[in-house]
Design a protein around this motif. Structure first.
Motif, PDB file in Angstrom:
ATOM      1  N   GLU A  87       0.832  -1.204   0.000  1.00 33.42           N
ATOM      2  CA  GLU A  87       0.000   0.000   0.000  1.00 33.42           C
ATOM      3  C   GLU A  87       0.865   1.252   0.000  1.00 33.42           C
ATOM      4  OE1 GLU A  87      -3.319   2.246   2.874  1.00 33.42           O
ATOM      5  OE2 GLU A  87      -2.364   0.376   3.513  1.00 33.42           O
ATOM      6  N   LEU A  88       1.993   1.190   0.705  1.00 33.24           N
ATOM      7  CA  LEU A  88       2.907   2.317   0.813  1.00 33.24           C
ATOM      8  C   LEU A  88       4.213   2.013   0.095  1.00 33.24           C
ATOM      9  CD1 LEU A  88       2.538   3.278   4.590  1.00 33.24           C
ATOM     10  CD2 LEU A  88       1.394   4.341   2.622  1.00 33.24           C
ATOM     11  N   LEU A 109       0.843   6.425  10.146  1.00 32.01           N
ATOM     12  CA  LEU A 109       0.373   7.724   9.640  1.00 32.01           C
ATOM     13  C   LEU A 109      -0.275   7.626   8.263  1.00 32.01           C
ATOM     14  CD1 LEU A 109       3.476   9.891  10.645  1.00 32.01           C
ATOM     15  CD2 LEU A 109       1.216   9.901  11.745  1.00 32.01           C
ATOM     16  N   ARG A 110      -0.451   6.424   7.750  1.00 27.51           N
ATOM     17  CA  ARG A 110      -0.834   6.239   6.346  1.00 27.51           C
ATOM     18  C   ARG A 110      -2.180   6.873   5.989  1.00 27.51           C
ATOM     19  NH1 ARG A 110      -2.169   2.001   9.288  1.00 27.51           N
ATOM     20  NH2 ARG A 110      -4.047   0.751   8.857  1.00 27.51           N
ATOM     21  N   ASP A 111      -3.087   7.004   6.936  1.00 24.99           N
ATOM     22  CA  ASP A 111      -4.400   7.561   6.633  1.00 24.99           C
ATOM     23  C   ASP A 111      -4.446   9.085   6.735  1.00 24.99           C
ATOM     24  OD1 ASP A 111      -5.506   5.048   6.164  1.00 24.99           O
ATOM     25  OD2 ASP A 111      -6.014   4.759   8.278  1.00 24.99           O
ATOM     26  N   ARG A 112      -3.334   9.681   7.110  1.00 24.63           N
ATOM     27  CA  ARG A 112      -3.333  11.132   7.315  1.00 24.63           C
ATOM     28  C   ARG A 112      -2.892  11.909   6.087  1.00 24.63           C
ATOM     29  NH1 ARG A 112      -0.592  12.878  12.806  1.00 24.63           N
ATOM     30  NH2 ARG A 112      -1.230  14.862  11.872  1.00 24.63           N
ATOM     31  N   ALA A 113      -2.306  11.237   5.103  1.00 25.21           N
ATOM     32  CA  ALA A 113      -1.839  11.942   3.910  1.00 25.21           C
ATOM     33  C   ALA A 113      -1.520  10.940   2.811  1.00 25.21           C
ATOM     34  CB  ALA A 113      -0.597  12.787   4.226  1.00 25.21           C
ATOM     35  N   ASP A 114      -1.386  11.454   1.590  1.00 24.39           N
ATOM     36  CA  ASP A 114      -0.942  10.630   0.463  1.00 24.39           C
ATOM     37  C   ASP A 114       0.578  10.560   0.395  1.00 24.39           C
ATOM     38  OD1 ASP A 114      -3.627  10.260  -0.739  1.00 24.39           O
ATOM     39  OD2 ASP A 114      -3.495  12.421  -1.063  1.00 24.39           O
ATOM     40  N   VAL A 115       1.237  11.622   0.861  1.00 26.80           N
ATOM     41  CA  VAL A 115       2.701  11.709   0.839  1.00 26.80           C
ATOM     42  C   VAL A 115       3.174  12.165   2.206  1.00 26.80           C
ATOM     43  CG1 VAL A 115       4.728  12.725  -0.269  1.00 26.80           C
ATOM     44  CG2 VAL A 115       2.647  12.347  -1.621  1.00 26.80           C
ATOM     45  N   LEU A 116       4.028  11.370   2.830  1.00 30.40           N
ATOM     46  CA  LEU A 116       4.632  11.729   4.111  1.00 30.40           C
ATOM     47  C   LEU A 116       6.041  12.230   3.868  1.00 30.40           C
ATOM     48  CD1 LEU A 116       3.537   8.524   6.078  1.00 30.40           C
ATOM     49  CD2 LEU A 116       2.396  10.758   6.098  1.00 30.40           C
ATOM     50  N   HIS A 160       5.006   7.337   0.213  1.00 25.27           N
ATOM     51  CA  HIS A 160       3.757   7.728  -0.439  1.00 25.27           C
ATOM     52  C   HIS A 160       2.898   6.517  -0.741  1.00 25.27           C
ATOM     53  CE1 HIS A 160       5.047   6.391  -4.485  1.00 25.27           C
ATOM     54  NE2 HIS A 160       6.232   6.874  -4.171  1.00 25.27           N
ATOM     55  N   ARG A 161       1.637   6.752  -0.990  1.00 24.05           N
ATOM     56  CA  ARG A 161       0.723   5.690  -1.379  1.00 24.05           C
ATOM     57  C   ARG A 161       1.079   5.197  -2.780  1.00 24.05           C
ATOM     58  NH1 ARG A 161      -3.735   4.857   1.579  1.00 24.05           N
ATOM     59  NH2 ARG A 161      -4.237   6.346   3.249  1.00 24.05           N
ATOM     60  N   TRP A 188       7.831  14.580  -7.008  1.00 23.89           N
ATOM     61  CA  TRP A 188       7.121  15.174  -5.866  1.00 23.89           C
ATOM     62  C   TRP A 188       6.204  16.317  -6.364  1.00 23.89           C
ATOM     63  CZ3 TRP A 188       9.050  11.098  -4.617  1.00 23.89           C
ATOM     64  CH2 TRP A 188      10.331  10.837  -4.134  1.00 23.89           C
ATOM     65  N   ARG A 189       6.654  17.099  -7.342  1.00 25.95           N
ATOM     66  CA  ARG A 189       5.819  18.177  -7.869  1.00 25.95           C
ATOM     67  C   ARG A 189       4.592  17.617  -8.589  1.00 25.95           C
ATOM     68  NH1 ARG A 189      10.945  20.530  -8.185  1.00 25.95           N
ATOM     69  NH2 ARG A 189      11.474  19.667 -10.231  1.00 25.95           N
ATOM     70  N   ARG A 190       4.767  16.508  -9.309  1.00 21.30           N
ATOM     71  CA  ARG A 190       3.612  15.898  -9.975  1.00 21.30           C
ATOM     72  C   ARG A 190       2.629  15.350  -8.949  1.00 21.30           C
ATOM     73  NH1 ARG A 190       5.526  11.625 -13.044  1.00 21.30           N
ATOM     74  NH2 ARG A 190       7.729  12.143 -12.945  1.00 21.30           N
ATOM     75  N   PHE A 191       3.132  14.844  -7.842  1.00 17.14           N
ATOM     76  CA  PHE A 191       2.233  14.435  -6.763  1.00 17.14           C
ATOM     77  C   PHE A 191       1.356  15.612  -6.328  1.00 17.14           C
ATOM     78  CE2 PHE A 191       5.193  10.887  -4.910  1.00 17.14           C
ATOM     79  CZ  PHE A 191       4.799  10.028  -5.920  1.00 17.14           C
TER      80      PHE A 191
END
Length: 234
Positions: A87-88, A109-116, A160-161, A188-191
């Motif tokens: 998943e990550l 922390l996976r549910d708090r953001a798409d990118v950590l 990231h996811r 990262w910018r495309r994210f």
């Protein structure tokens, strides 16, 4: 384990990294979260990297891929991403190392953001550098304002996811073969442009070793490379 897919997939590009691999792999085996897979891609190394990776692959969580010719770090990462099942997605380069609780914290922390965006320690290993032998903490979250103008984090600081890649594609391989390129920051910018939620994390992922002969400082300079759309991992 009760499920077939790992919680986290770790991407590791390898090129002539035999002298560093034991340290990197030891940091992965020391993780407090053990439900991971390592996708190591040997990018046509000419040293003992292949032998060391084969030994590591005795662990069923490790999968090794090989490029018959050197294609560059971005291509190696894309090969790993295409095979990832977690998943990550986390990143561990051949000469860096995770801190033991990194993957467990990322999963929590996976549910708090798409990118950590994790902090990390910069370990200075360039002889003659004023900071040689020391380590400096770096916080990419403090530079979010510069996301679209510079690379604010090396892959060691990013988790990231995997699903996000379906919207953005992988690393741009046209960028990734040249000195001074920005394939990390480009992704990262495309994210961010795809609407991903970014979360700065006030904890460190590991140790990023700054060396004079690192990949980013020794690859050939760019010569009018024609840009192509980044591949989409399957």
């Amino acid at each position: 384990m009760s499920h077939s897919a790992p919680l986290v997939s770790i991407v590791m590009p390898v090129f002539n990294g035999a002298r560093f691999l034991d340290r990197a792999l030891a940091s992965l085996r020391a993780q407090t979260l053990g439900d991971w897979e390592l996708l190591a891609v040997d990018d046509a190394s000419t040293d003992d990297s292949a032998t060391r990776l084969d030994a590591c692959a005795r662990d069923p969580r490790v999968r090794v891929f090989r490029h018959p010719v050197n294609r560059g770090q971005a291509a190696a990462r894309n090969t790993a991403l295409a095979a990832a099942a977690g998943e990550l997605i986390a990143y561990l380069d051949q000469d860096d190392e995770f801190y033991p609780d990194h993957l467990a914290r990322a999963h929590a922390l996976r549910d708090r953001a798409d990118v950590l965006l994790f902090r990390y320690d910069l370990v200075e290993e360039r002889p003659g550098h004023p900071g040689f032998g020391g380590a400096t903490a770096y916080d990419p979250g403090a530079r979010l304002w510069a996301l679209f103008t510079e690379t604010i984090a090396v892959p060691l600081g990013v988790v990231h996811r995997r699903a996000l890649l379906a919207r953005t594609g992988g690393f741009d391989e046209a960028l990734g073969r040249y000195q001074g390129s920005d394939e990390d920051g480009d992704l990262w910018r495309r994210f961010a442009r795809a609407g991903a939620r970014l979360l700065p994390v006030p904890a460190k992922s590991g140790r990023y070793h700054v060396r004079a002969d690192s990949f980013a400082r020794t690859r050939p300079r760019r010569r009018r490379a024609r840009r192509r759309p980044p591949p989409r991992p399957r």
